[in-house]
Scaffold this active site. Structure first.
Site, PDB file in Angstrom:
ATOM      1  N   ASP A  28       8.338  -9.630  10.834  1.00 36.17           N
ATOM      2  CA  ASP A  28       7.686 -10.511   9.850  1.00 36.17           C
ATOM      3  C   ASP A  28       6.965 -11.680  10.513  1.00 36.17           C
ATOM      4  OD1 ASP A  28       8.268  -9.190   7.565  1.00 36.17           O
ATOM      5  OD2 ASP A  28       9.279 -10.887   6.591  1.00 36.17           O
ATOM      6  N   GLU A  30       0.792  -1.224   0.000  1.00 33.05           N
ATOM      7  CA  GLU A  30       0.000   0.000   0.000  1.00 33.05           C
ATOM      8  C   GLU A  30       0.827   1.279   0.000  1.00 33.05           C
ATOM      9  OE1 GLU A  30       0.368  -2.250   2.411  1.00 33.05           O
ATOM     10  OE2 GLU A  30       0.298  -1.373   4.408  1.00 33.05           O
ATOM     11  N   HIS A  61      -8.109  -4.157  -1.022  1.00 34.46           N
ATOM     12  CA  HIS A  61      -7.329  -4.225   0.217  1.00 34.46           C
ATOM     13  C   HIS A  61      -6.306  -3.084   0.285  1.00 34.46           C
ATOM     14  CE1 HIS A  61      -5.235  -6.403   3.535  1.00 34.46           C
ATOM     15  NE2 HIS A  61      -4.162  -5.815   3.013  1.00 34.46           N
ATOM     16  N   GLU A  62      -5.512  -2.950  -0.755  1.00 35.05           N
ATOM     17  CA  GLU A  62      -4.455  -1.920  -0.721  1.00 35.05           C
ATOM     18  C   GLU A  62      -5.065  -0.521  -0.696  1.00 35.05           C
ATOM     19  OE1 GLU A  62      -1.866  -3.236   0.141  1.00 35.05           O
ATOM     20  OE2 GLU A  62      -2.211  -5.272  -0.606  1.00 35.05           O
ATOM     21  N   TYR A  87      -4.562 -10.383  10.188  1.00 32.40           N
ATOM     22  CA  TYR A  87      -5.461 -10.120   9.062  1.00 32.40           C
ATOM     23  C   TYR A  87      -6.900 -10.557   9.349  1.00 32.40           C
ATOM     24  CZ  TYR A  87      -1.543  -9.063   5.895  1.00 32.40           C
ATOM     25  OH  TYR A  87      -0.461  -8.489   5.287  1.00 32.40           O
ATOM     26  N   GLU A 124      -3.705  -4.282   9.489  1.00 33.15           N
ATOM     27  CA  GLU A 124      -4.204  -5.317   8.579  1.00 33.15           C
ATOM     28  C   GLU A 124      -5.623  -5.799   8.875  1.00 33.15           C
ATOM     29  OE1 GLU A 124      -2.859  -5.844   5.811  1.00 33.15           O
ATOM     30  OE2 GLU A 124      -0.857  -5.022   6.137  1.00 33.15           O
ATOM     31  N   HIS A 184      -6.059   0.434   2.761  1.00 33.15           N
ATOM     32  CA  HIS A 184      -4.919   0.872   3.586  1.00 33.15           C
ATOM     33  C   HIS A 184      -4.709   2.394   3.530  1.00 33.15           C
ATOM     34  CE1 HIS A 184      -2.964  -2.565   5.380  1.00 33.15           C
ATOM     35  NE2 HIS A 184      -2.800  -3.207   4.243  1.00 33.15           N
TER      36      HIS A 184
HETATM   37  N1  BES Z   1       1.062  -4.353   3.794  1.00 32.53           N
HETATM   38  C1  BES Z   1       0.839  -5.665   3.327  1.00 32.53           C
HETATM   39  C2  BES Z   1       2.100  -6.366   2.905  1.00 32.53           C
HETATM   40  C3  BES Z   1       3.173  -6.478   3.973  1.00 32.53           C
HETATM   41  C4  BES Z   1       2.874  -6.628   5.308  1.00 32.53           C
HETATM   42  C5  BES Z   1       4.500  -6.451   3.599  1.00 32.53           C
HETATM   43  C6  BES Z   1       3.908  -6.712   6.265  1.00 32.53           C
HETATM   44  C7  BES Z   1       5.507  -6.556   4.540  1.00 32.53           C
HETATM   45  C8  BES Z   1       5.213  -6.686   5.879  1.00 32.53           C
HETATM   46  C9  BES Z   1      -0.164  -5.696   2.185  1.00 32.53           C
HETATM   47  O1  BES Z   1      -1.191  -4.768   2.332  1.00 32.53           O
HETATM   48  C10 BES Z   1      -0.827  -7.037   2.170  1.00 32.53           C
HETATM   49  O2  BES Z   1      -1.447  -7.361   3.134  1.00 32.53           O
HETATM   50  N2  BES Z   1      -0.711  -7.772   1.078  1.00 32.53           N
HETATM   51  C11 BES Z   1      -1.331  -9.072   0.926  1.00 32.53           C
HETATM   52  C12 BES Z   1      -2.560  -8.997   0.070  1.00 32.53           C
HETATM   53  C13 BES Z   1      -3.827  -8.833   0.818  1.00 32.53           C
HETATM   54  C14 BES Z   1      -5.002  -8.902  -0.152  1.00 32.53           C
HETATM   55  C15 BES Z   1      -4.038  -9.784   1.945  1.00 32.53           C
HETATM   56  C16 BES Z   1      -0.367 -10.004   0.218  1.00 32.53           C
HETATM   57  O3  BES Z   1       0.666  -9.565  -0.250  1.00 32.53           O
HETATM   58  O4  BES Z   1      -0.676 -11.180   0.119  1.00 32.53           O
HETATM   59 ZN    ZN Z   2      -2.454  -5.288   3.949  1.00 31.49          ZN
END
Ligand code: BES
Ligand code: ZN
Length: 649
Positions: free
Chosen positions: A404, A298, A322-323, A412, A345, A326
């Site tokens: 991480d 995002e 989703h993005e 989520y 999230e 954010h």
């Molecule tokens: N912000 C996240 C990605 C992220 C979180 C990167 C923590 C590094 C550390 C992004 O918004 C995300 O959640 N992406 C998901 C997709 C979403 C539809 C669940 C993904 O990449 O799968």
């Molecule tokens: Zn996200």
């Protein structure tokens, strides 16, 4: 206030110092003691003493030696300290100067790495109590984890190289030396020089056309946390999709991307109707190469998207919802620390689901939510058996660990179901009013779980005399009993279809039915056959999941023959089918699976596939072979994860 000298002492003689002092008292490790003395468990920065308010970047992106040469010019609010501490990881610092117009070199010290090399190193700069400008001259190295340098063969066009950054959670410090805590918001600007035939874009105000010199200027006027600073450079074109939105992609992908994401203007409208005005003026998408480790990221004003989201039939656009969401939850109101990640999230998944409902109806949004709820069940089981069973709490304790680790469906999906449950008990209108005022009150601020709980009490629960088990949801393990339950007839139906197939029913048999045509005597013959287009992708996902792992190879073949899952260009289906295929010993999938692993670097797919393969010696050997060919296509984020899974370096 600490002087530079005492810090040097702490960092160099830490074992002596800590063992007889702080560490003994609190029983903490060195890393923890340093972290304890600062503001955020995942940053060394002393933002309570001095903090960056604006960052200007001078960047030169050099593809021939895959290096970014940079100057990070920090404008700082100094509360009277003589040391400024920044975060850095895998960077080479050339010099540090103080001052705005007239720069003078100053001393700096680079501290030790933390035990597991998670945080990187503190960079301690000697300043005086009046210093407000610190300029750090640096270059990136091959240890810079945020950067993914791609040779032309790894792009769609295959003619030009590409580079992009991934900052979240704590990787921005690996391409810019800065105070890398989500709790400190800064504005930024940048002057970026790139090869003349390429275009640079950032999470900021962007040009829509290339310039001949390869020089780009960027500004981000709204204060953002550092993990949202992002850059991409490649052969990019732009296409407008609506009054304030559009898409950047390689020319070869631009038309397909524009078609796939054509609902974006309606999504923005729906989001604004729900939770208030979009506060970032412009909302664009950037389609990245396949190696991008996430589905979406995002970055403000410019969401980074994985091309696997382009299924050809809009079936995976919930990632865009989703993005976009954010832009409120996460970017406007940001988690105070990575322990509060669920506030980013969980709220976003809830909001995403509401956008999907507004655009495509409740039947669809319920199916999407159920698919996620199933994933949550798997995560719950896995975490309960792991060395950190307490990670099923929404509020985490990630001190001394990689943030991480918090990237699970707890944040989520448990987070989203917390809000769904609250919606059921408070009523949709009240919850929406509450969320509207939450986003307004905390706009451009950071929020901790504790602050949220107080605000919820004050603005929703008390005024409406509602009793709610907030603390159980946020501070206790597992899923509370009162969790909202979704019932979806379509979901039940597809699961029963899978069950019937497993029991031996020939679900693919053509059936002939005679139907009466209104007002006529004659009947008409109608052929009914189960084909892929009878259900949406997420229903097929549920179908695959429902099949037992012991399913016979013949049955797997029969499904593939009729529904072509293994070659369907829908990444969610392919992924699901590969996992089931490995478990069922269905090796027909190998050619497609290999192709997939060689092309796609999205960690959510790649890591579980390798993990599943690593379970038998024969599959593990095959996986290692594939990885040896694929690893150069992966972003460091994915590469490191897979190396751990396969036990290779
Ligand atoms: N912000 C996240 C990605 C992220 C979180 C990167 C923590 C590094 C550390 C992004 O918004 C995300 O959640 N992406 C998901 C997709 C979403 C539809 C669940 C993904 O990449 O799968
Ligand atoms: Zn996200």
């Amino acid at each position: 206030m600490r002087s530079l000298l005492s810090l040097v002492f702490i960092l160099s003689l830490s074992s002596v110092f800590f063992s007889c002092n702080l560490r003994a008292k609190k029983n903490l490790s060195h890393t923890e003691v340093i972290a304890d003395s600062v503001f955020d468990n995942h940053s060394y920065a002393n933002v309570r003493q001095i903090r960056t308010t604006h960052l200007h970047l001078d960047l030169d992106v050099n593809f021939s030696n895959q290096t970014v040469y940079g100057v990070a010019r920090h404008t700082m609010q100094n509360y009277g300290t003589d040391t400024a501490i920044f975060d850095m990881k895998g960077l080479e610092i050339q010099k540090v100067t103080l001052g705005k117009k007239k720069e003078e070199e100053t001393d700096f010290i680079i501290g030790q790495w933390d035990k597991d090399s998670i945080l990187g190193q503190p960079l301690l700069v000697t300043i005086n109590s009046k210093t407000t400008h610190v300029n750090i001259y640096y270059k990136t190295t091959d240890k810079t984890e945020a950067l993914d340098w791609l040779s032309p063969t790894l792009t769609t066009g295959k003619k030009h190289p590409f580079v992009y950054t991934q900052g979240q959670a704590i990787l921005t410090r690996s391409w810019i030396p800065l105070q890398d805590s989500p709790a400190n918001r800064i504005t930024y600007s940048a002057d970026v020089k790139v090869p003349q035939d390429l275009m640079a874009v950032m999470s900021a105000k962007n040009a829509t056309k290339r310039n001949d010199k390869g020089e780009y200027h960027f500004t981000m006027k709204q204060p953002i946390p550092c993990y949202l600073i992002a850059l991409a450079v490649g052969d990019l074109n732009y296409k407008k999709l609506g009054p304030n939105c559009g898409v950047y992609a390689e020319p070869e992908l631009l038309q397909t991307s524009a078609r796939e994401f054509s609902d974006l203007p309606r999504m923005i409208q729906a989001a604004e109707k729900l939770y208030g005005k979009y506060r970032w003026e412009q909302y664009d998408l950037l389609v990245l190469p396949y190696s991008f480790p996430f589905g979406g990221m995002e970055n403000p004003r410019l969401t980074f998207v994985n091309p696997t989201v382009i299924a050809g039939d809009k079936s995976l656009v919930s990632v865009i919802a989703h993005e976009l969401a954010h832009s409120w939850s996460g970017n406007l109101v940001t988690n105070r620390s990575w322990d509060d990640f669920w506030l980013n999230e969980g709220f976003t998944v809830y909001f995403e689901n509401r956008i999907m409902e507004a655009l495509y109806g409740k039947e669809i949004s319920d199916i999407l939510a159920l698919i996620e709820f199933q994933e949550l069940q798997d995560d719950l089981k896995e975490i309960a058996q792991s060395e950190h069973p307490e990670d099923t709490r929404l509020k985490l304790q990630l001190r001394g660990r990689d943030p991480d680790d918090g990237l699970t469906d707890i944040a989520y999906v448990k987070g989203a179901f917390f809000l769904k449950t609250l919606e059921r008990d408070a009523g949709r209108e009240r919850l929406d009013n509450f969320l509207n005022s939450y986003f307004k009150s905390f706009a451009f601020k950071t929020v901790s779980s504790e602050t949220f709980v107080d605000y919820l009490d004050e603005h929703l629960l008390k005024p409406h005399k509602l009793a709610f088990n907030t603390n159980e949801w946020i501070y206790q393990e597992g899923i509370p009993k009162n969790c909202y339950h979704i019932s979806s007839p379509r979901f039940d139906e597809i699961q029963s279809l899978a069950d019937r197939f497993v029991k031996g029913e020939n679900i693919f048999k053509r059936k002939v039915r005679w139907i009466k045509i209104k007002g006529r005597k004659k009947r008409r013959k109608q052929v009914i056959q189960l084909t892929r287009d009878k259900h949406i992708a997420q229903e097929w996902q549920a179908f695959i999941r429902r099949l037992p792992n012991t399913i016979s190879v013949e049955k797997m073949r029969e499904i593939d023959y009729n529904l072509h899952f293994r070659s369907w260009t829908n990444s969610e289906i392919q992924y699901e089918w590969f996992i089931k295929g490995i478990r069922a010993d269905y090796s027909d999938i190998r050619p497609e699976m290999e192709k997939f692993l060689l092309k796609v670097g999205r960690r959510k797919y790649v890591a579980p596939i390798y993990r599943e393969l690593a379970k038998t010696p024969e599959n593990l050997a095959w996986a290692k072979e594939v990885f040896s060919k694929a690893s150069e296509h992966y972003h460091p984020v994915t590469k490191i994860t897979v190396q751990e899974i396969l036990g290779v370096k």
